[in-house]
Design a protein around this motif. Structure first.
Motif, PDB file in Angstrom:
ATOM      1  N   VAL A  40       0.740  -1.259  -0.009  1.00 23.78           N
ATOM      2  CA  VAL A  40      -0.129   0.082  -0.045  1.00 23.78           C
ATOM      3  C   VAL A  40       0.677   1.092  -0.120  1.00 23.78           C
ATOM      4  N   ARG A  41       1.830   1.446   0.924  1.00 23.86           N
ATOM      5  CA  ARG A  41       2.662   2.312   0.914  1.00 23.86           C
ATOM      6  C   ARG A  41       3.680   2.752  -0.510  1.00 23.86           C
ATOM      7  N   LYS A  42       3.861   1.689  -1.379  1.00 21.47           N
ATOM      8  CA  LYS A  42       4.328   1.778  -2.331  1.00 21.47           C
ATOM      9  C   LYS A  42       3.688   2.259  -3.405  1.00 21.47           C
ATOM     10  N   GLY A  43       2.376   2.235  -3.280  1.00 19.20           N
ATOM     11  CA  GLY A  43       1.020   2.646  -4.320  1.00 19.20           C
ATOM     12  C   GLY A  43       0.871   1.168  -5.270  1.00 19.20           C
ATOM     13  N   GLU A  62     -10.516  18.830  -4.344  1.00 22.87           N
ATOM     14  CA  GLU A  62      -9.513  18.739  -3.030  1.00 22.87           C
ATOM     15  C   GLU A  62      -9.161  17.407  -2.706  1.00 22.87           C
ATOM     16  N   THR A  63     -10.406  16.685  -2.512  1.00 25.35           N
ATOM     17  CA  THR A  63     -10.334  15.163  -2.069  1.00 25.35           C
ATOM     18  C   THR A  63      -9.164  14.575  -2.730  1.00 25.35           C
ATOM     19  N   TYR A  66      -5.863  15.876  -2.016  1.00 22.77           N
ATOM     20  CA  TYR A  66      -5.478  15.482  -0.792  1.00 22.77           C
ATOM     21  C   TYR A  66      -4.482  14.062  -1.043  1.00 22.77           C
ATOM     22  N   THR A  67      -5.507  13.166  -1.645  1.00 24.80           N
ATOM     23  CA  THR A  67      -4.828  11.696  -1.633  1.00 24.80           C
ATOM     24  C   THR A  67      -3.627  11.832  -2.597  1.00 24.80           C
ATOM     25  N   ARG A  69      -1.279  13.800  -2.604  1.00 29.44           N
ATOM     26  CA  ARG A  69      -0.200  14.421  -1.883  1.00 29.44           C
ATOM     27  C   ARG A  69       0.339  13.463  -1.045  1.00 29.44           C
ATOM     28  N   LEU A  70      -0.367  12.266  -0.754  1.00 27.93           N
ATOM     29  CA  LEU A  70       0.164  11.309   0.232  1.00 27.93           C
ATOM     30  C   LEU A  70       1.080  10.371  -0.329  1.00 27.93           C
ATOM     31  N   PHE A  71       1.006  10.096  -1.726  1.00 29.23           N
ATOM     32  CA  PHE A  71       1.649   9.249  -2.345  1.00 29.23           C
ATOM     33  C   PHE A  71       3.133   9.652  -3.065  1.00 29.23           C
ATOM     34  N   ALA A  72       4.110   8.829  -3.041  1.00 28.55           N
ATOM     35  CA  ALA A  72       5.300   9.291  -3.661  1.00 28.55           C
ATOM     36  C   ALA A  72       5.142   9.602  -5.231  1.00 28.55           C
ATOM     37  N   MET A 109      -9.824   8.314  -6.568  1.00 29.15           N
ATOM     38  CA  MET A 109      -8.879   8.549  -5.440  1.00 29.15           C
ATOM     39  C   MET A 109      -8.033   7.096  -5.517  1.00 29.15           C
ATOM     40  N   PRO A 113      -2.363   6.400  -7.075  1.00 31.48           N
ATOM     41  CA  PRO A 113      -1.255   5.866  -7.356  1.00 31.48           C
ATOM     42  C   PRO A 113      -0.786   4.957  -8.520  1.00 31.48           C
ATOM     43  N   ASP A 114      -1.742   4.945  -9.592  1.00 32.48           N
ATOM     44  CA  ASP A 114      -1.498   4.245 -10.646  1.00 32.48           C
ATOM     45  C   ASP A 114      -1.266   2.556 -10.115  1.00 32.48           C
TER      46      ASP A 114
ATOM     47  N   ARG B  13       9.335   1.106  -6.852  1.00 29.89           N
ATOM     48  CA  ARG B  13       8.671   2.364  -6.295  1.00 29.89           C
ATOM     49  C   ARG B  13       9.150   2.231  -4.761  1.00 29.89           C
ATOM     50  N   PRO B  16       6.589   7.058   0.399  1.00 24.53           N
ATOM     51  CA  PRO B  16       6.744   8.570   0.427  1.00 24.53           C
ATOM     52  C   PRO B  16       7.838   8.715   1.513  1.00 24.53           C
ATOM     53  N   LEU B  28      -4.220  22.025   3.090  1.00 26.66           N
ATOM     54  CA  LEU B  28      -5.457  21.606   2.934  1.00 26.66           C
ATOM     55  C   LEU B  28      -6.482  21.489   4.018  1.00 26.66           C
ATOM     56  N   PRO B 110      -0.270   5.769   1.969  1.00 25.17           N
ATOM     57  CA  PRO B 110       0.853   5.829   2.658  1.00 25.17           C
ATOM     58  C   PRO B 110       0.997   6.354   3.997  1.00 25.17           C
TER      59      PRO B 110
END
Lengths: 273, 265
Positions: A40-43, A62-63, A66-67, A69-72, A109, A113-114, B13, B16, B28, B110
């Motif tokens: 999950v962390r790696k998307g 915005e939603t 927001y999402t 911004r959380l992913f690398a 959402m 992360p594709d 990958r 983050p 936000l 993440p």
């Protein structure tokens, strides 16, 4: 792939474990060779959850932002909104969106992360017919790009119409796994209907693979798990004509495989009526 | 790109950095907060009204208190009330987010729980800054508060950072209580703590037994400490002990609830 089962079969529990939201009581879960949380962390994995999971006071865009911004690594907000077909309502507050629109936002959402694997838990619950159709179109367009999509559902039509593979579970166990057609066949076999004047019922019953025969005047109905073999034999060794092979609906398969009498899915006696 | 090579690329990958924390998320969150009119009004207007009511209309406001006057001390008290009310309210919003399933949604991203807590704390500090600024601004324009300029800055900063104690309290309450009654519980707890901490009425006017009891309540230590630059005198270790113990209680409680929450959801 459809993950099909009645309520309480263990669909959401399984999905929670794949997503690292809960731990199995025994054994281990690995996703792409790593712990679910790491995937999950790696998307690599993302999900469209059942109802909830949105903040009413944010807008649609915005939603998604927001999402993102959380992913690398993330795709652009504009792109995922476009894919989910909600570009037109980007500026709308989530609280003012319909159930179908909110579900498309959840889908957008999940695309951020594709992910390699996208999991949808009962994605169309509470949607009207039109919303459902539009949602599935967006999903299918996305699957066509090569992503693996697993969806949990108890709508049989959905599994039948949209999945290349159906895994049927009941009481936490897999009871069938195959294409929708195979799963249907597995439960009840298929039925051959043919015109065969003067049919010899005993001879028909003696044919390999035949599980049930019904003679109605010139018409015979033959139930079998291997209707292809039976049909070949009928056409080459008897004067049978007007052959029709039909599966029973997935619905019957569903009931047969998940009902109380379904201890052994390979016991086809119930089909031989 | 074939599916295989896409997978190979995806496996490379990296997650983050900082558990998904970024200033953009705080921005936000702040924007969300500013949109919430009821919270904003309560956080900014209520302390100002209290200040106008308690702090400026008494006969003794011009009397000397430490390096300034009584009105300055009142201003600090009310600013502290406003700041802790702001941080506690912000912290308690996790209750609403949990009820909405947003916390669960974030867990398929993440974002780490620790990063989430930091985001919430920073957001609550923004609202607390607004509350402190509002009270200090009214203090400045009404022209009754008197203390040296550097004390305005120092006490303001002490109140502001000190209010983090109640961000932890808010988070604790937010994880512990259902969203329907968390606001009422927080409001009641804040009012009681504020009285017991001597923010509305000086503790010296309490009966002796009540004064002793008040020394063990969560706002007592913090209140004494933020008044210290103005009041002068001796710094008592009991104040710091009170602050540290309550901070430990709230943080441990919040972390414990968060753990319980993440294990179950």
């Amino acid at each position: 792939m459809a993950f099909l089962g009645p309520n309480g079969a263990g669909k959401t529990s399984t999905i929670d474990m794949i997503l690292g939201l809960s731990r199995p009581d025994a054994g281990e879960v690995e996703v792409y060779g790593m712990a679910p949380r790491q995937a999950v962390r790696k998307g690599l994995v993302s999900a469209v959850m059942q109802a909830g999971g949105l903040l009413k006071d944010l807008t649609v865009a915005e939603t998604a932002a927001y999402t993102a911004r959380l992913f690398a690594v993330s795709r652009s907000v504009g792109e995922v909104l476009e894919r989910a077909g909600i570009t037109a309502i980007a500026g709308r507050r989530v609280g003012k969106c319909s159930g179908g629109e909110q579900q498309r936002l959840r889908f957008a959402m999940a695309l951020i992360p594709d992910p390699q694997l996208l999991i949808l838990d009962e994605p169309t619950q509470g949607m009207d017919v039109e919303g459902r159709r539009g949602f599935w179109k967006a999903i299918r367009d996305d699957a066509a790009l090569g992503r693996t999509i697993v969806f949990a559902t108890h709508y049989l039509e959905e599994a039948d119409a949209y999945a290349d593979r159906v895994v049927l579970i009941s009481k936490g166990r897999i009871v069938a796994d195959g294409t929708a057609a195979e799963v249907k066949g597995l439960a009840c076999g298929r039925t051959i209907r043919a015109t065969l004047p003067g049919a010899d019922e005993t001879a028909l019953r003696a044919m390999p693979g035949v599980e049930g025969v019904e003679v109605r005047g010139d018409t015979v109905l033959i139930h079998s798990a291997d209707t292809d073999a039976v049909a070949r034999r009928l056409l080459t060794q008897t004067p049978a004509r007007d052959l029709e092979i039909t599966s029973r609906g997935l619905e019957e398969a569903f009931i047969a495989l998940t009902g109380d009498g379904a201890a052994d899915p390979f016991d086809r006696s119930q089909a031989a009526t | 790109m074939t599916a295989q090579s896409a997978l190979a690329a995806a496996l490379e990958r990296k997650p983050p950095p900082l558990g998904g924390f970024s200033p953009a998320i705080v921005r936000l969150e702040v924007r969300r907060l500013l949109r919430n009119r009821r919270t904003m009004t309560l956080a900014l207007v209520l302390p100002v009204l209290f200040f106008l009511g308690f702090g400026l209309n008494n006969s003794y406001v011009h009397e000397t208190a430490g390096h300034g006057n009584v009105s300055a001390a009142e201003m600090i008290s009310i600013a502290l009330y406003g700041a802790v009310a702001a941080t506690a309210t912000c912290g308690a919003m996790v209750s609403i987010e949990r009820a909405a399933g947003w916390s669960r949604q974030l867990r398929v991203t993440p974002l780490s729980p620790a990063a989430y807590i930091v985001i919430k704390m920073l957001t609550s500090l923004v609202l607390a800054a607004g509350a402190v600024a509002a009270v200090y601004l009214v203090g400045a324009v009404t022209n009754k508060v008197s203390m040296p300029a550097y004390l305005w800055v120092i006490t303001g900063l002490c109140v502001w950072t000190g209010s983090l104690l109640f961000a932890a309290f808010g988070l604790f309450a937010g994880y512990l209580l259902p969203s329907e009654n968390v606001t009422q519980v927080i409001a009641l707890a804040l009012t009681l703590c504020s009285f017991a901490g001597g923010l509305f009425i000086p503790l010296s006017q309490f009966p002796p037994d009540l004064q002793t009891f008040a020394k063990f309540t969560p706002l007592y230590g913090l209140s004494q400490l933020v008044h210290y630059p103005l009041a002068g005198g001796t710094l008592q270790w009991g104040w710091i002990l009170n602050l540290v113990v309550w901070l430990a209680i709230f943080v441990t409680g919040a972390v414990w609830c968060l753990r319980r929450d993440t294990a179950r959801v």
